[in-house]
Design an enzyme around this catalytic site. Structure first.
Site, PDB file in Angstrom:
ATOM      1  N   GLU A 113       0.842  -1.191   0.000  1.00 50.30           N
ATOM      2  CA  GLU A 113       0.000   0.000   0.000  1.00 50.30           C
ATOM      3  C   GLU A 113       0.877   1.240   0.000  1.00 50.30           C
ATOM      4  O   GLU A 113       2.100   1.162   0.176  1.00 50.30           O
ATOM      5  CB  GLU A 113      -0.939  -0.019   1.224  1.00 50.30           C
ATOM      6  CG  GLU A 113      -1.934  -1.172   1.162  1.00 50.30           C
ATOM      7  CD  GLU A 113      -2.917  -1.173   2.319  1.00 50.30           C
ATOM      8  OE1 GLU A 113      -2.713  -0.412   3.280  1.00 50.30           O
ATOM      9  OE2 GLU A 113      -3.884  -1.941   2.264  1.00 50.30           O
ATOM     10  N   HIS A 237      -8.739  10.053   3.829  1.00 50.64           N
ATOM     11  CA  HIS A 237      -8.436   9.002   2.857  1.00 50.64           C
ATOM     12  C   HIS A 237      -8.686   9.579   1.471  1.00 50.64           C
ATOM     13  O   HIS A 237      -9.703  10.219   1.239  1.00 50.64           O
ATOM     14  CB  HIS A 237      -9.331   7.778   3.083  1.00 50.64           C
ATOM     15  CG  HIS A 237      -8.816   6.551   2.406  1.00 50.64           C
ATOM     16  ND1 HIS A 237      -8.871   6.406   1.043  1.00 50.64           N
ATOM     17  CD2 HIS A 237      -8.214   5.441   2.884  1.00 50.64           C
ATOM     18  CE1 HIS A 237      -8.321   5.237   0.722  1.00 50.64           C
ATOM     19  NE2 HIS A 237      -7.918   4.636   1.821  1.00 50.64           N
ATOM     20  N   ARG A 285      -0.837   9.111   2.047  1.00 48.66           N
ATOM     21  CA  ARG A 285      -2.226   9.547   1.906  1.00 48.66           C
ATOM     22  C   ARG A 285      -2.418  11.062   1.903  1.00 48.66           C
ATOM     23  O   ARG A 285      -3.282  11.573   1.204  1.00 48.66           O
ATOM     24  CB  ARG A 285      -3.063   8.953   3.039  1.00 48.66           C
ATOM     25  CG  ARG A 285      -3.246   7.473   2.883  1.00 48.66           C
ATOM     26  CD  ARG A 285      -3.997   6.875   4.035  1.00 48.66           C
ATOM     27  NE  ARG A 285      -4.225   5.463   3.751  1.00 48.66           N
ATOM     28  CZ  ARG A 285      -4.799   4.634   4.594  1.00 48.66           C
ATOM     29  NH1 ARG A 285      -5.178   5.054   5.774  1.00 48.66           N
ATOM     30  NH2 ARG A 285      -4.988   3.382   4.268  1.00 48.66           N
ATOM     31  N   HIS A 346     -10.748   9.980   7.506  1.00 48.51           N
ATOM     32  CA  HIS A 346     -10.561   8.537   7.584  1.00 48.51           C
ATOM     33  C   HIS A 346     -10.000   8.055   8.920  1.00 48.51           C
ATOM     34  O   HIS A 346     -10.308   6.962   9.359  1.00 48.51           O
ATOM     35  CB  HIS A 346      -9.626   8.106   6.452  1.00 48.51           C
ATOM     36  CG  HIS A 346      -9.401   6.625   6.389  1.00 48.51           C
ATOM     37  ND1 HIS A 346     -10.445   5.719   6.277  1.00 48.51           N
ATOM     38  CD2 HIS A 346      -8.265   5.883   6.417  1.00 48.51           C
ATOM     39  CE1 HIS A 346      -9.953   4.493   6.231  1.00 48.51           C
ATOM     40  NE2 HIS A 346      -8.639   4.554   6.329  1.00 48.51           N
ATOM     41  N   ARG A 381      -0.722   8.712   9.500  1.00 47.09           N
ATOM     42  CA  ARG A 381      -0.661   7.269   9.707  1.00 47.09           C
ATOM     43  C   ARG A 381      -0.300   6.544   8.423  1.00 47.09           C
ATOM     44  O   ARG A 381      -0.906   6.779   7.389  1.00 47.09           O
ATOM     45  CB  ARG A 381      -2.011   6.755  10.211  1.00 47.09           C
ATOM     46  CG  ARG A 381      -2.077   5.241  10.305  1.00 47.09           C
ATOM     47  CD  ARG A 381      -3.365   4.797  10.942  1.00 47.09           C
ATOM     48  NE  ARG A 381      -4.519   4.929  10.069  1.00 47.09           N
ATOM     49  CZ  ARG A 381      -4.874   4.042   9.142  1.00 47.09           C
ATOM     50  NH1 ARG A 381      -4.143   2.977   8.930  1.00 47.09           N
ATOM     51  NH2 ARG A 381      -5.967   4.220   8.430  1.00 47.09           N
TER      52      ARG A 381
END
Length: 528
Positions: A113, A237, A285, A346, A381
């Site tokens: 990811e 997100h 992100r 998110h 994060r």
């Protein structure tokens, strides 16, 4: 007034709460309180997976570095090391509980990811959270020392101030909770209390968080006297489905990890190279969310396109069965056409300040998961580090409680909840109106891109609403909606206060008034 007394009270039935409960229940009697349904927390919604170093070519040092890079230097290195080094053991424990992680032959199938330098995400197709939640719940339900109590909304932590003999020592003895069936407030007392109540995502108009993510634990801990840290670090997100019927369906990061491209629906252009030439769609992100936000604002769009239709159809269906089915039901075939997406709130990276032992500032109170600021995430994060934090700190809380058990006294006599001066409300519309108003101005003024003026406007509105909600709370009987509104407003206040204090742009906090990043990374710590 009815109530209970157990050895340990856990507030929240997600990954962090149930991990702590299972570890404690070997020798202690544990009560787990859940607002609404036992499965209604964020854990069940986690599509992506759990990050851990399991690949031969990967190292702890790589995972630590990726986490620190994503966190823009605001992480505490000792926390990052502690969590990542405990990750493989957490995965082993979940396998023992029966979580059916995808495999390739004898090995676990690892996906990649955004922000990760290696494939290291274990997953159960694209519905990892459901599988984890189901396995933890099954184990908890089968354990005679664990009592699961759904339909209980916590109002406030019980401290020495609620004792029949008043004490200002801040010691936590449990919580007052509204029984949603009877409408009565009960007290649930314990020698140790663990907050595992999730984040505050519902403070925003667009969010992938479940409806119950109203910052309850953060607000309760703050009112009881805990410090709260880095609340301005709200993760958005980049890719939430844009659909007027389905409000918060997430399109997992792994779609980009497996080759998905972001396109401008008007020009058809693949635009990520303008924002991050090297990493493109696999940038962290915050960068991808800001890029999407910029395209939407610049071109007056409702959404941007995420396209994976260039991959073989069977590859897409096999990797993303849940998403494929869901979209097909909405008339979108992701094997043939792009998916309309927008950024959405998110994850709450800030929260109640805890140490490596999961202890908060208050005696008798531990915390784990999204309601905390452990130092793992820093200013942003890294994908799939969140469930991991829940397992490691749920375990840490249990370990510390058991180690200090001999010095944890039994609760003193505590006053019942006083509902003698309140009446039933005839103005439920006030709650709905204020809830909508908070979420809208937070989205517009305290969103992905901020300015001091916008933040000040938000602060002004919060002050007006706080007077109104306090007055309402003092006069009317509590309902879950009222409890949530009060906590939502408190969480919004903490976010805005923190954002105004940070005079730089770092990670998720991006302000046009201070676009530079300062040389030293410092936490924003608020003291009650």
């Amino acid at each position: 007034m009815s109530g209970t007394e157990h050895d340990v009270l856990i507030i929240g039935s997600g990954a962090a709460g149930l991990t702590a409960a299972l570890a404690l229940a070997e020798t202690k009697r544990v009560l787990v309180l859940a607002k609404g349904d036992l499965r209604s927390g964020s854990t069940a919604w986690a599509q992506g997976g759990i990050a851990a170093v399991l690949d031969a070519g990967d190292t702890f040092e790589n995972h630590i570095r990726d986490t620190m890079v994503a966190g823009a230097g605001l992480n505490r290195r000792e926390t990052v090391e502690f969590v990542i080094e405990n990750a493989p053991r957490s995965i082993e424990r979940l396998i023992e509980l029966g979580v059916p992680f995808n495999r390739e032959g004898a090995d676990l199938h690892l996906t990649r990811e955004g922000g990760h330098s290696h494939r290291r995400i274990v997953h159960v197709a694209d519905a990892t959270g459901w599988a984890v939640q189901a396995a933890l719940l099954k184990a908890a339900e089968e354990n005679p020392n664990i009592t699961l109590l759904p339909g209980h909304a916590c109002i406030d932590l019980v401290t020495g101030r609620h004792g029949e003999r008043f004490s200002g020592d801040g010691r936590v003895w449990g919580a007052y909770a509204l029984n949603e069936v009877t409408g009565k407030v009960e007290k649930h007392l314990a020698r140790a209390t663990v907050l595992a109540s999730g984040g505050a995502g519902r403070v925003y108009q667009f969010s992938t968080a479940p409806r119950g993510a109203t910052g309850d634990g953060i607000a309760m801990a703050w009112r009881a006297g805990c410090r709260v840290s880095n609340m301005e670090m709200m993760q958005f997100h980049p890719t939430c489905l844009y659909n007027l019927e389905v409000k918060n369906f997430l399109i997992t990061e792994a779609v980009r990890g497996e080759g998905g491209r972001l396109l401008n629906p008007v020009t058809g252009e693949r635009y990520m190279e303008k924002y991050d030439r090297e990493r493109m769609e696999l940038a962290p992100r915050d960068i991808v969310a800001r890029a999407n936000d910029d395209q939407i604002k610049r071109y007056g769009l409702d959404y941007v396109h995420l396209d994976i239709s260039h991959q073989p159809p069977e590859f897409v269906r096999e990797h993303f069965p849940t998403i494929y089915e869901k979209l097909l039901g909405l008339g979108i075939d992701m094997t043939k056409e792009p998916i309309p997406v927008v950024p959405a709130q998110h994850y709450t990276c800030g929260g109640v300040l805890i140490g490596l032992d999961a202890h908060t500032d208050l005696p008798g109170l531990w915390a784990a998961g999204e309601c905390t600021e452990s130092g793992l995430h820093g200013a942003n994060r890294l994908a799939s580090n969140s469930l991991l934090e829940c397992f490691v700190f749920g375990e840490a809380a249990a370990k510390d409680i058991l180690a200090s058990w001999d010095v944890l006294d039994a609760p003193p006599a505590i006053k019942d909840w006083d509902a003698s001066r309140v009446t039933d409300s005839d103005e439920e519309v006030v709650i709905k109106q204020n809830w909508t108003e908070i979420r809208r101005f937070m989205w517009n003024y305290v969103g992905i891109v901020r300015t001091t003026k916008r933040l000040e406007r938000a602060a002004h509105r919060i002050k007006l609403l706080t007077d109104e909600v306090d007055d309402y709370y003092g006069h009317f009987r509590v309902t879950t909606d009222l409890i949530e509104l009060r906590n939502l407003l408190q969480s919004a206040a903490l976010i805005v206060t923190s954002a105004l204090r940070r005079k730089e742009s770092r990670g998720l906090h991006y302000t046009l008034d201070y676009p530079e990043t300062l040389p030293a990374a410092e936490d924003t710590v608020l003291v009650p």
